[in-house]
Motif scaffolding. Structure first.
Motif, PDB file in Angstrom:
ATOM      1  N   VAL A   1       0.933  -1.249  -0.054  1.00 51.77           N
ATOM      2  CA  VAL A   1      -0.112   0.091   0.067  1.00 51.77           C
ATOM      3  C   VAL A   1       1.133   1.262  -0.093  1.00 51.77           C
ATOM      4  O   VAL A   1       1.853   1.463   0.983  1.00 51.77           O
ATOM      5  CB  VAL A   1      -0.856  -0.133   1.197  1.00 51.77           C
ATOM      6  CG1 VAL A   1      -1.745   1.192   1.289  1.00 51.77           C
ATOM      7  CG2 VAL A   1      -1.727  -1.209   1.085  1.00 51.77           C
TER       8      VAL A   1
ATOM      9  N   ASN B   1       4.892   0.049  -4.706  1.00 51.25           N
ATOM     10  CA  ASN B   1       4.542  -1.188  -5.185  1.00 51.25           C
ATOM     11  C   ASN B   1       4.813  -1.385  -6.822  1.00 51.25           C
ATOM     12  O   ASN B   1       4.686  -0.632  -7.524  1.00 51.25           O
ATOM     13  CB  ASN B   1       2.940  -1.255  -5.391  1.00 51.25           C
ATOM     14  CG  ASN B   1       2.271  -2.330  -5.564  1.00 51.25           C
ATOM     15  OD1 ASN B   1       2.526  -2.956  -6.494  1.00 51.25           O
ATOM     16  ND2 ASN B   1       1.261  -2.773  -5.124  1.00 51.25           N
TER      17      ASN B   1
ATOM     18  N   ASN C   1      -6.385  -1.997  -1.831  1.00 51.87           N
ATOM     19  CA  ASN C   1      -5.429  -1.245  -2.221  1.00 51.87           C
ATOM     20  C   ASN C   1      -5.825  -0.165  -3.573  1.00 51.87           C
ATOM     21  O   ASN C   1      -6.471  -0.785  -4.087  1.00 51.87           O
ATOM     22  CB  ASN C   1      -4.181  -2.230  -2.598  1.00 51.87           C
ATOM     23  CG  ASN C   1      -3.025  -1.442  -2.874  1.00 51.87           C
ATOM     24  OD1 ASN C   1      -2.846  -0.239  -2.843  1.00 51.87           O
ATOM     25  ND2 ASN C   1      -1.899  -2.329  -3.036  1.00 51.87           N
TER      26      ASN C   1
END
Length: 414
Positions: A234, A354, A383
């Motif tokens: 996240v 990410n 997310n």
């Protein structure tokens, strides 16, 4: 009897000029391909805004090849030439074998005239103007590191450039083919018209086909190169971007690009002009026109005329198969490179990035960013990666244009 004979001659003339006698099996193969593309555009909704007019242009040119015929002149004997009411002859006269002929001009096909905007490099920059009006560069400005991911995704372009040379294409042709890896149709068309116009139909079809297949091609590569833990990372909320920053960004970018890589200035310049329309807030009418009416008119003309370059003679050959294969390699390498650099940034930031957002470094805006969001939400439904992925996505648009300018500069195209 004379009336009947005249009727028979007229019927025979119509038959001889019809597609039943002028088309060959290659034309019918291309007609079949165009129908498949129309199906994908309408039924599957694969990039329909451009795939549909391209497919219809392909259908038209293979049913009626003269729709792309260039203007020419016809030699008419002077004695047979019908003068106007003033008795003047408006066209040049040529003497040949003791006889005089009038060089009478014949008109070209409709799509030949429309294609001149592609050939002269007018339509792709106008599309970039509209894209700029619709694009928010805020995520990129808020997270400048996104530029790295956008640049990384261009690796596929240069890998494919090398592969194309290995398969026997010239350096200029290889540069045009490599741009397919950027998943940016207008840029691919713009570069191809400059470097390898004879390959335009094949490259355009490959570029827009792979753009349409982004949701199918990218997820397996993204999942193969990342762990579920990495996909579930996240990211922190992006900082707010001020209006001044958004106004200054397009001005600064176009200054830098125009000075250091002027060949990319037509694309990047129009992209940034459109974005300045949007962010300045003082030309609402221009923003709405450029992002709607103007862009969609250009899309119709560009798509149909580009599709009309895919005549059977130009499209059905071994080079087309090579281009389709190389385009897939380019796109896969670009996606993989973006994800790998995303993994590197994830490690360097101790898990704050990410890796999935790296796949959005290809230029398919905003589809590639949506794919990053989709794959990320599969690992963690809470997310939300879309805005983070938009940073590399818009960076990829700039990166592909820069790569295009680099190829044009390398091969001396002004």
């Amino acid at each position: 009897m004379e009336i009947l004979q005249g009727f028979v001659d007229a019927v025979v003339g119509i038959f001889n000029s019809s597609g039943l006698t002028t088309l060959n099996w290659q034309n019918y193969v291309m007609i079949g391909i165009s129908i498949v593309l129309l199906y994908l555009a309408i039924k599957k909704q694969y990039e329909p805004l451009l795939l549909l007019p391209i497919a219809f242009g392909m259908l038209l040119v293979n049913l009626y090849p003269s729709i792309m015929s260039a203007p020419s002149t016809e030699m008419i004997p002077l004695a047979d030439y019908v003068k106007d009411h003033t008795g003047a002859i408006q066209y040049p006269i040529t003497e040949l074998n003791g006889a005089e002929y009038v060089n009478y001009p014949t008109y070209g096909g409709l799509l030949w005239y429309l294609y001149q905007g592609v050939k002269l490099g007018i339509y792709p920059p106008l599309i970039f103007l509209g894209i700029g009006c619709m694009t928010d560069f805020g995520p990129l400005i808020s997270n400048p590191k996104s530029l790295i991911l956008g640049a990384a995704a261009q690796i596929g372009i240069f890998v494919t450039f090398t592969g194309a040379i290995f398969l026997g294409f010239t350096a200029a042709e290889a540069g045009a083919i490599g741009i397919i890896g950027g998943a940016d149709g207008p840029t691919a068309i713009f570069v191809t018209t400059k470097l390898a116009p004879h390959l335009l139909g094949s490259i355009a079809i490959a570029a827009y086909s792979y753009m349409a297949l982004v949701p199918i091609i990218q997820p397996p590569i993204m999942k193969a190169l990342t762990t579920k833990k990495e996909r579930a990372v996240v990211m922190e909320q992006l900082r707010p971007v001020s209006k001044l920053e958004k106004i200054m960004f397009p001005v600064i970018v176009v200054i830098i690009i125009a000075i250091f890589l002027p060949d990319a200035a037509p694309l990047v310049g129009m992209l940034m002009l459109g974005n300045l329309f949007r962010e300045s807030g003082v030309v609402k009418q221009l923003t709405e026109t450029a992002s709607n009416a103007l862009m969609y008119i250009v899309v119709i003309i560009l798509g149909t005329s580009v599709g009309a370059t895919t005549s059977a003679e130009a499209f059905l050959n071994l080079d087309t198969l090579k281009i389709v294969a190389l385009g897939l390699i380019a796109f896969c390498f670009g996606t993989a490179a973006g994800v790998v650099f995303g993994k590197i940034m994830c490690k360097a930031t101790h898990g704050k990035v990410n890796p999935l957002i790296g796949s959005a470094g290809v230029s398919a805006v905003p589809m590639a960013a949506r794919v990053s969001q989709k794959v990320g939400s599969e690992a963690d439904p809470s997310n939300f990666l879309l805005m983070h992925a938009m940073g590399p996505n818009v960076a990829g648009v700039i990166g592909t244009a820069v790569a295009a300018g680099t190829f044009m500069a390398m091969f001396g195209v002004m």
